[in-house]
Design a protein around this motif. Structure first.
Motif, short mmCIF file in Angstrom:
data_model
loop_
_atom_site.label_atom_id
_atom_site.label_comp_id
_atom_site.label_asym_id
_atom_site.label_seq_id
_atom_site.Cartn_x
_atom_site.Cartn_y
_atom_site.Cartn_z
N ASP A 76 0.83 -1.20 0.00
CA ASP A 76 0.00 0.00 0.00
C ASP A 76 0.87 1.25 0.00
O ASP A 76 0.51 2.26 -0.58
CB ASP A 76 -0.93 0.02 1.21
CG ASP A 76 -2.08 -0.96 1.07
OD1 ASP A 76 -2.38 -1.36 -0.07
OD2 ASP A 76 -2.67 -1.31 2.10
N ARG A 79 1.50 2.39 -3.45
CA ARG A 79 0.35 2.61 -4.33
C ARG A 79 -0.44 3.87 -3.98
O ARG A 79 -1.51 4.07 -4.50
CB ARG A 79 -0.56 1.40 -4.29
CG ARG A 79 0.12 0.18 -4.90
CD ARG A 79 -0.82 -0.96 -5.07
NE ARG A 79 -1.11 -1.52 -3.77
CZ ARG A 79 -2.14 -2.30 -3.50
NH1 ARG A 79 -2.99 -2.59 -4.44
NH2 ARG A 79 -2.33 -2.78 -2.32
N ARG A 80 0.09 4.71 -3.11
CA ARG A 80 -0.63 5.93 -2.75
C ARG A 80 -0.54 6.94 -3.89
O ARG A 80 0.54 7.19 -4.42
CB ARG A 80 -0.05 6.55 -1.48
CG ARG A 80 -0.36 5.72 -0.25
CD ARG A 80 0.06 6.45 0.97
NE ARG A 80 1.51 6.39 1.08
CZ ARG A 80 2.17 6.60 2.21
NH1 ARG A 80 1.53 6.92 3.29
NH2 ARG A 80 3.47 6.52 2.24
N THR A 125 0.74 -10.34 6.28
CA THR A 125 0.34 -8.98 6.59
C THR A 125 1.28 -8.38 7.63
O THR A 125 1.91 -9.11 8.41
CB THR A 125 -1.09 -8.92 7.15
OG1 THR A 125 -1.16 -9.71 8.35
CG2 THR A 125 -2.11 -9.41 6.14
#
Length: 152
Positions: A76, A79-80, A125
């Motif tokens: 993440d 991917r901002r 995760t």
């Protein structure tokens, strides 16, 4: 001789290094952690790299069955929208003897500073409320036990 910037020689060398680093026939190495062999790899689809593992017995028999543990390109953080920072893997240090958690060191845009986050290998995760050094710095970390780390 130019020390900074692009030159024809520097660009040719960069292209050659990338070709070698991404070659499909490059030698695969892995490190044993319990029943698994771990490897850091990159390819055209994931140029920032990914952590993968295979059962150790399959590795020894030259029949690896790779599974992705952590894909750096898919983070993440990478991917901002509007964020020019690309996070680069610095280290993936598994805890001994269970090898079910890792301290992941990530560098913003490949600088020598890094952040550190605790990662759960089985769930793939980052650990919620787990160990974290969120500000980039010149951190060195190592596991002491499941609840304690050295930080330098």
């Amino acid at each position: 001789m130019a020390m900074y910037g692009h030159t024809a020689d520097a660009d040719a060398l960069t292209e050659r290094i990338v070709d070698v680093a991404m070659a499909k026939d490059r030698i695969t190495m892995c490190a044993r952690h319990g029943d698994w062999g771990y490897n850091i790899w990159n390819d055209e689809q994931r140029p920032l790299g990914f952590i993968r593992r295979t059962p150790w017995d399959a590795w020894v028999e030259s029949q690896p069955r790779w599974e992705t543990v952590l894909d750096i390109d898919a983070l993440d953080l990478n991917r901002r929208d509007g964020d020019d920072i690309r996070w680069v893997l610095v280290d993936f240090a598994l805890i001994y003897p269970t090898y079910d958690r890792a301290l992941v060191r990530l560098s913003p845009s490949g600088s020598d500073a890094c952040i550190v986050r605790e990662f759960d290998v089985e769930s793939r995760t980052f650990v919620k409320n787990g160990f974290e050094l969120p500000e980039p710095g010149h951190h060195r970390v190592a596991w002491i036990d499941r609840d304690t780390v050295y930080v330098g």
